[in-house]
Design a protein around this motif. Structure first.
Motif, PDB file in Angstrom:
ATOM      1  N   MET A 116      35.300  35.371 -21.209  1.00 29.88           N
ATOM      2  CA  MET A 116      35.048  36.377 -20.174  1.00 29.88           C
ATOM      3  C   MET A 116      33.913  37.312 -20.577  1.00 29.88           C
ATOM      4  O   MET A 116      32.966  37.541 -19.813  1.00 29.88           O
ATOM      5  CB  MET A 116      36.322  37.175 -19.891  1.00 29.88           C
ATOM      6  CG  MET A 116      37.433  36.357 -19.265  1.00 29.88           C
ATOM      7  SD  MET A 116      36.937  35.722 -17.636  1.00 29.88           S
ATOM      8  CE  MET A 116      38.395  34.793 -17.187  1.00 29.88           C
ATOM      9  N   SER A 117      33.986  37.899 -21.770  1.00 26.08           N
ATOM     10  CA  SER A 117      32.934  38.792 -22.234  1.00 26.08           C
ATOM     11  C   SER A 117      31.613  38.045 -22.389  1.00 26.08           C
ATOM     12  O   SER A 117      30.543  38.566 -22.039  1.00 26.08           O
ATOM     13  CB  SER A 117      33.330  39.420 -23.574  1.00 26.08           C
ATOM     14  OG  SER A 117      34.415  40.305 -23.426  1.00 26.08           O
ATOM     15  N   ALA A 118      31.671  36.823 -22.907  1.00 31.13           N
ATOM     16  CA  ALA A 118      30.448  36.038 -23.098  1.00 31.13           C
ATOM     17  C   ALA A 118      29.788  35.733 -21.759  1.00 31.13           C
ATOM     18  O   ALA A 118      28.554  35.759 -21.643  1.00 31.13           O
ATOM     19  CB  ALA A 118      30.769  34.750 -23.844  1.00 31.13           C
ATOM     20  N   THR A 119      30.590  35.450 -20.743  1.00 28.35           N
ATOM     21  CA  THR A 119      30.050  35.158 -19.415  1.00 28.35           C
ATOM     22  C   THR A 119      29.423  36.403 -18.802  1.00 28.35           C
ATOM     23  O   THR A 119      28.303  36.357 -18.268  1.00 28.35           O
ATOM     24  CB  THR A 119      31.158  34.613 -18.497  1.00 28.35           C
ATOM     25  OG1 THR A 119      31.669  33.396 -19.044  1.00 28.35           O
ATOM     26  CG2 THR A 119      30.624  34.344 -17.090  1.00 28.35           C
TER      27      THR A 119
ATOM     28  N   ARG B 149      27.840  53.435 -21.268  1.00 31.24           N
ATOM     29  CA  ARG B 149      27.852  53.749 -19.831  1.00 31.24           C
ATOM     30  C   ARG B 149      28.748  52.808 -19.049  1.00 31.24           C
ATOM     31  O   ARG B 149      29.189  53.126 -17.948  1.00 31.24           O
ATOM     32  CB  ARG B 149      26.424  53.685 -19.287  1.00 31.24           C
ATOM     33  CG  ARG B 149      25.500  54.727 -19.895  1.00 31.24           C
ATOM     34  CD  ARG B 149      24.038  54.377 -19.650  1.00 31.24           C
ATOM     35  NE  ARG B 149      23.735  54.328 -18.228  1.00 31.24           N
ATOM     36  CZ  ARG B 149      22.683  53.679 -17.715  1.00 31.24           C
ATOM     37  NH1 ARG B 149      21.872  52.992 -18.512  1.00 31.24           N
ATOM     38  NH2 ARG B 149      22.475  53.688 -16.415  1.00 31.24           N
ATOM     39  N   PHE B 150      29.014  51.615 -19.612  1.00 34.19           N
ATOM     40  CA  PHE B 150      29.935  50.667 -18.964  1.00 34.19           C
ATOM     41  C   PHE B 150      30.781  50.000 -20.023  1.00 34.19           C
ATOM     42  O   PHE B 150      30.266  49.502 -21.033  1.00 34.19           O
ATOM     43  CB  PHE B 150      29.186  49.613 -18.160  1.00 34.19           C
ATOM     44  CG  PHE B 150      30.112  48.568 -17.569  1.00 34.19           C
ATOM     45  CD1 PHE B 150      30.891  48.859 -16.459  1.00 34.19           C
ATOM     46  CD2 PHE B 150      30.240  47.311 -18.156  1.00 34.19           C
ATOM     47  CE1 PHE B 150      31.777  47.926 -15.938  1.00 34.19           C
ATOM     48  CE2 PHE B 150      31.112  46.369 -17.638  1.00 34.19           C
ATOM     49  CZ  PHE B 150      31.886  46.683 -16.523  1.00 34.19           C
ATOM     50  N   LEU B 151      32.093  49.958 -19.774  1.00 29.76           N
ATOM     51  CA  LEU B 151      33.044  49.397 -20.728  1.00 29.76           C
ATOM     52  C   LEU B 151      33.819  48.259 -20.072  1.00 29.76           C
ATOM     53  O   LEU B 151      34.397  48.443 -19.001  1.00 29.76           O
ATOM     54  CB  LEU B 151      34.020  50.494 -21.180  1.00 29.76           C
ATOM     55  CG  LEU B 151      35.142  50.089 -22.139  1.00 29.76           C
ATOM     56  CD1 LEU B 151      34.578  49.580 -23.460  1.00 29.76           C
ATOM     57  CD2 LEU B 151      36.083  51.276 -22.376  1.00 29.76           C
ATOM     58  N   PHE B 152      33.816  47.090 -20.721  1.00 33.13           N
ATOM     59  CA  PHE B 152      34.578  45.942 -20.215  1.00 33.13           C
ATOM     60  C   PHE B 152      35.670  45.576 -21.204  1.00 33.13           C
ATOM     61  O   PHE B 152      35.400  45.315 -22.383  1.00 33.13           O
ATOM     62  CB  PHE B 152      33.663  44.732 -20.002  1.00 33.13           C
ATOM     63  CG  PHE B 152      34.397  43.492 -19.556  1.00 33.13           C
ATOM     64  CD1 PHE B 152      35.009  43.448 -18.306  1.00 33.13           C
ATOM     65  CD2 PHE B 152      34.505  42.386 -20.393  1.00 33.13           C
ATOM     66  CE1 PHE B 152      35.704  42.315 -17.892  1.00 33.13           C
ATOM     67  CE2 PHE B 152      35.195  41.249 -19.989  1.00 33.13           C
ATOM     68  CZ  PHE B 152      35.798  41.219 -18.736  1.00 33.13           C
ATOM     69  N   LEU B 153      36.900  45.575 -20.716  1.00 34.13           N
ATOM     70  CA  LEU B 153      38.056  45.206 -21.544  1.00 34.13           C
ATOM     71  C   LEU B 153      38.370  43.734 -21.280  1.00 34.13           C
ATOM     72  O   LEU B 153      39.068  43.398 -20.316  1.00 34.13           O
ATOM     73  CB  LEU B 153      39.253  46.100 -21.210  1.00 34.13           C
ATOM     74  CG  LEU B 153      39.004  47.618 -21.251  1.00 34.13           C
ATOM     75  CD1 LEU B 153      40.279  48.372 -20.922  1.00 34.13           C
ATOM     76  CD2 LEU B 153      38.458  48.038 -22.613  1.00 34.13           C
ATOM     77  N   GLY B 154      37.852  42.858 -22.109  1.00 41.87           N
ATOM     78  CA  GLY B 154      38.052  41.423 -21.947  1.00 41.87           C
ATOM     79  C   GLY B 154      38.761  40.818 -23.133  1.00 41.87           C
ATOM     80  O   GLY B 154      38.443  39.707 -23.558  1.00 41.87           O
ATOM     81  N   ALA B 155      39.723  41.557 -23.675  1.00 45.63           N
ATOM     82  CA  ALA B 155      40.384  41.163 -24.915  1.00 45.63           C
ATOM     83  C   ALA B 155      41.638  40.335 -24.684  1.00 45.63           C
ATOM     84  O   ALA B 155      42.608  40.433 -25.445  1.00 45.63           O
ATOM     85  CB  ALA B 155      40.723  42.417 -25.722  1.00 45.63           C
ATOM     86  N   GLY B 156      41.660  39.503 -23.644  1.00 48.74           N
ATOM     87  CA  GLY B 156      42.819  38.655 -23.396  1.00 48.74           C
ATOM     88  C   GLY B 156      44.069  39.486 -23.200  1.00 48.74           C
ATOM     89  O   GLY B 156      44.086  40.487 -22.470  1.00 48.74           O
TER      90      GLY B 156
END
Length: 499
Positions: free
Chosen positions: A23-26, A242-249
């Motif tokens: 997810m994060s890689a994409t 400025r932007f945070l993505f929580l893609g830690a499964g």
């Protein structure tokens, strides 16, 4: 291709991705396409990429396109078959194929056989009622161009040609049937993730393993201050983004709760572990070349639909059967047994209790799965491979999945299957929760996130026309446009060498 090089954590970044999975890689790769000016940073607790849900041994690896998964085509009370969900899943996977093809064409990814292979997708059933269901499902799916090339048979000789390993020793008096889609695929999402992250680093992004997020707080200017511990040195540092993505499964829920954002209030998670039977007999492995899905057991979650699964992992053909569900209070394989307890609080207790009350069948199913012996598992395998011998199969532990529990005014909480993005009103934080078909639809999920807007993106970078330069069919329906579907399918098949 160069390997990952350790670098120091910056004090500020435009985008911070938490979790080194697909997810994060994409998302990171897509952002580099639409906004190459962004500084992107990724942190992960573990020592290498895609070690959890994206890893080949922890992920089914099916290119989920609803070609064989019967849970995407439920039977309505009037006996008709609903295919809306199947169309949606297929179109999302077609977007993934287009994105990967674009990456290959532009030299971002090299040989596609490193991560994707063509294998037919089959649905197989036995018994009069199940055969009738599959026949009606096939007829319904033939109304869409997405499934027009699918074939159906009840002929035993044809079945023996399609799945010889499954037909040997099968009772001839019991009717059986199958559908077959030759445009199915197998994915090594672990390998794909590693390739994407290496490509991101080449374009200037930084990736930091063995770094654990211990705290996150939003500031008055809407930026996020993240406290990160370097697990190699014990040193803690802070990074503004400025932007945070929580893609830690499975770990994304705990981080979402720690953030304190109102959009995450009331959400909970129910962990389900997985196991496979892995074939150790090379002769049997070579005799099967398909992904064959059956009907799920009563009360089983979608991730537990049984299948006999040909895989290509690290360039080697493998054969798996399962998955068998289990229960663990961990949210990740590398997580803590206290994860479930720590996720329950005053904010989501009602939702958790409500979901438990209304999912008694799931609870019974999981108890039954946990109590199974190796003989029980081999017995389930023999429904697919009648002559299976226990000595040819060994048990492998697969990944952890955390199913979403969503607050519901009437029922307290509802257990949801699939994936869900929770996004704050100011667009500064997004969290991905849930499980299957997750990885297969990562591109569609991230395109939707980008199009919704982010504080780091300019308006033109989120526009449909910009995204169509990466994924041709974005914003259009392949189901409603057979000519576009044919062009897209032909192009991606050729570029990805799925022939």
């Amino acid at each position: 291709m160069t390997e990952h090089v350790r670098s120091s954590l910056p004090s500020e970044t435009d985008v911070l991705l938490i979790g080194a999975g697909i997810m994060s890689a994409t998302l990171g790769t897509l952002l580099q396409f639409v906004a190459p000016h962004l500084q992107i940073t990724l942190v992960d607790t573990l020592g290498e990429a895609s070690s959890e849900s994206s890893d080949a041994w922890n992920n089914a690896g099916t290119g989920h396109a609803a070609l064989c998964e019967l849970n995407y085509t439920p039977e309505r009370p009037d006996g008709t078959i609903a295919i809306d969900r199947a169309i949606d899943i297929n179109e999302q996977f077609q977007q993934s194929r287009q994105f990967w093809a674009t990456l290959v064409e532009r030299g971002v990814l090299g040989d596609p056989s490193e991560f994707i292979h063509a294998f037919p997708h089959l649905s197989f059933v036995s018994g009069t009622e199940s055969v009738d269901f599959l026949r009606r499902r096939f007829a319904a799916m033939q109304t869409s161009p997405l499934f027009a090339k699918m074939r159906f048979t009840e002929d035993r000789e044809t079945l023996e040609a399609w799945v010889p390993l499954m037909m040997e020793g099968r009772d001839e008096a019991t009717p059986a049937a199958a559908t077959r889609a030759d445009d199915g695929t197998d994915l090594d999402f672990g390998r794909l993730t590693r390739l994407l992250l290496l490509a991101m680093e080449k374009q200037g992004s930084t990736v930091h393993f063995r770094h654990k997020v211990v705290d996150l707080r939003q500031q008055s200017d809407h930026r996020w201050q993240i406290e990160v511990e370097d697990l190699a040195t014990g040193r803690r540092s802070r990074i503004l983004t400025r932007f945070l993505f929580l893609g830690a499964g499975g770990g994304a829920l705990l981080l979402l709760q720690k953030s304190g954002v109102p959009e995450g209030r009331g959400y909970g998670g129910f962990p389900v572990s997985g196991q496979w039977l892995r074939c150790t007999n090379r002769e049997l492995i070579e005799r099967h070349a398909a992904k064959v899905y059956g009907k799920p057991a009563l009360g089983a979650p979608p991730m537990s639909v049984p299948h006999l699964d040909t895989r290509m992992i690290d360039g080697r053909k493998e054969l798996l059967f399962g998955p068998f569900a289990g229960f663990s209070t961990k949210f990740l394989k590398s997580g803590s047994y206290t994860d479930l307890i720590r996720s329950i609080g005053a904010g989501n207790l009602r939702a958790m209790l409500g979901a438990g009350i209304h999912n008694v069948e799931l609870t019974r199913y999981l108890i039954g799965q946990v109590m199974q012996s190796q003989n029980d598992r081999v017995g389930a395998l023999r429904d697919f491979v009648p002559l299976a011998q226990a000595e040819d199969w060994r048990l492998e532990v697969a990944g952890q999945r955390v199913q979403i529990i969503k607050p519901d005014p009437a029922r307290g909480g509802v257990l949801e299957f699939g994936t869900k993005v929770i996004r704050t009103a100011d667009g500064s934080l997004a969290a991905l929760l849930g499980a299957s078909p997750g990885a297969s639809t990562a591109v569609a999920i991230m395109l939707q996130l980008i199009s919704a807007g982010m504080p780091v993106l300019r308006e033109q970078e989120c526009m449909e026309g910009t995204l169509q330069g990466i994924v041709q069919s974005y914003g259009r329906s392949l189901h409603a446009d057979p000519a576009l579907f044919e062009r897209v399918s032909d192009r991606t098949g050729a570029v990805l060498r799925l022939g």
